[in-house]
Design a protein around this motif. Sequence first.
Motif, PDB file in Angstrom:
ATOM      1  N   VAL A 120       0.827  -1.219   0.000  1.00 52.88           N
ATOM      2  CA  VAL A 120       0.000   0.000   0.000  1.00 52.88           C
ATOM      3  C   VAL A 120       0.855   1.261   0.000  1.00 52.88           C
ATOM      4  O   VAL A 120       0.326   2.372   0.108  1.00 52.88           O
ATOM      5  CB  VAL A 120      -0.987   0.028   1.191  1.00 52.88           C
ATOM      6  N   PRO A 122       3.201   4.208  -1.732  1.00 52.43           N
ATOM      7  CA  PRO A 122       3.031   4.906  -3.018  1.00 52.43           C
ATOM      8  C   PRO A 122       3.801   4.229  -4.147  1.00 52.43           C
ATOM      9  O   PRO A 122       4.903   3.717  -3.948  1.00 52.43           O
ATOM     10  CB  PRO A 122       3.596   6.304  -2.731  1.00 52.43           C
ATOM     11  N   ARG A 129       0.628   0.536  -9.376  1.00 45.15           N
ATOM     12  CA  ARG A 129      -0.380   0.535  -8.304  1.00 45.15           C
ATOM     13  C   ARG A 129      -1.341  -0.637  -8.466  1.00 45.15           C
ATOM     14  O   ARG A 129      -1.684  -1.312  -7.491  1.00 45.15           O
ATOM     15  CB  ARG A 129      -1.149   1.864  -8.299  1.00 45.15           C
ATOM     16  N   ILE A 133      -1.900  -3.796  -5.852  1.00 48.13           N
ATOM     17  CA  ILE A 133      -3.204  -4.150  -5.304  1.00 48.13           C
ATOM     18  C   ILE A 133      -3.489  -5.630  -5.516  1.00 48.13           C
ATOM     19  O   ILE A 133      -3.983  -6.325  -4.616  1.00 48.13           O
ATOM     20  CB  ILE A 133      -4.308  -3.282  -5.940  1.00 48.13           C
ATOM     21  N   ARG A 174      -9.836   6.183  -7.786  1.00 41.91           N
ATOM     22  CA  ARG A 174      -8.454   5.777  -7.557  1.00 41.91           C
ATOM     23  C   ARG A 174      -7.991   6.207  -6.158  1.00 41.91           C
ATOM     24  O   ARG A 174      -7.433   5.412  -5.394  1.00 41.91           O
ATOM     25  CB  ARG A 174      -7.532   6.383  -8.615  1.00 41.91           C
ATOM     26  N   GLU A 175      -8.250   7.476  -5.822  1.00 38.13           N
ATOM     27  CA  GLU A 175      -7.814   7.993  -4.524  1.00 38.13           C
ATOM     28  C   GLU A 175      -8.552   7.313  -3.372  1.00 38.13           C
ATOM     29  O   GLU A 175      -7.954   6.981  -2.338  1.00 38.13           O
ATOM     30  CB  GLU A 175      -8.030   9.509  -4.462  1.00 38.13           C
ATOM     31  N   ILE A 178      -7.143   3.747  -2.771  1.00 34.84           N
ATOM     32  CA  ILE A 178      -5.857   3.773  -2.057  1.00 34.84           C
ATOM     33  C   ILE A 178      -6.085   3.948  -0.560  1.00 34.84           C
ATOM     34  O   ILE A 178      -5.479   3.247   0.263  1.00 34.84           O
ATOM     35  CB  ILE A 178      -4.967   4.910  -2.603  1.00 34.84           C
ATOM     36  N   TYR A 181      -7.523   0.712   1.040  1.00 35.25           N
ATOM     37  CA  TYR A 181      -6.507  -0.321   1.258  1.00 35.25           C
ATOM     38  C   TYR A 181      -5.595   0.045   2.433  1.00 35.25           C
ATOM     39  O   TYR A 181      -5.175  -0.830   3.206  1.00 35.25           O
ATOM     40  CB  TYR A 181      -5.686  -0.557  -0.008  1.00 35.25           C
ATOM     41  N   ARG A 182      -5.280   1.317   2.570  1.00 33.80           N
ATOM     42  CA  ARG A 182      -4.440   1.739   3.701  1.00 33.80           C
ATOM     43  C   ARG A 182      -5.182   1.566   5.023  1.00 33.80           C
ATOM     44  O   ARG A 182      -4.578   1.172   6.032  1.00 33.80           O
ATOM     45  CB  ARG A 182      -3.996   3.186   3.505  1.00 33.80           C
TER      46      ARG A 182
END
Length: 223
Positions: A120, A122, A129, A133, A174-175, A178, A181-182
């Motif tokens: 996860v 950057p 990315r 994933i 997309r944002e 992310i 997942y974090r």
Amino acid sequence: MDRKLDLAIERPTESVPEMVVRRISRAIADGLLPPGRQLTERELTELTGVSRTSVREAMRHLQTLGLVEASPSRGVRVAVLGSAEVREIYEVRDALEPAAAELFVLRATDDEVAALVEKVQPRATGDERLRAIFEFDELLVAGARNTLLASMLSPLHTRIHALRSLSVTIPGRREASIKEYRDLADAIVDRSPERAAEASHRHVRAAAKAALEAVKILEKQRQ
């Protein structure tokens, strides 16, 4: 950089048809074999370097997994998912993946947790990315240490990953993905099975909404 379709089979550590299934599944997940792509025995035999018998057996198994389907013309093609199929896939994912997240918290080693967290971090490009994933999902299933769960989730993850390049075209997706997942990784690091399961639920439901929206747009374009 252009990606090359490489299905060549190396020294066997599993049965040849199983290796063909694994390589083709990965190519589908990576988008190298996109939905609707025609698959012929001759081409797959040449690409993999294995016999037609092994290719046929692999194709039968890929059909049972829902990754390929009969083509309207002849032979088989990479499965084309409509909104009904996507809805069903995410309904099943929502039932299974939170369980995998909970089991991962309970069973994974510290090294496996660290490997998951690294996914996860950057990444430089969109392709990197997406690859991270997919590997996150693979690690999650492996660390859950439940073979039955893995046998159901792994084919779903392949089909889902093939949809991600579409889903991330939805503004803000997309944002959001992310962050989801974090959040899941944070819950896993804290060794909280309840938070991990809830974070997984939130992610799957948001991902389902974006995937359905993207597929419906694509269906309109095909009309």
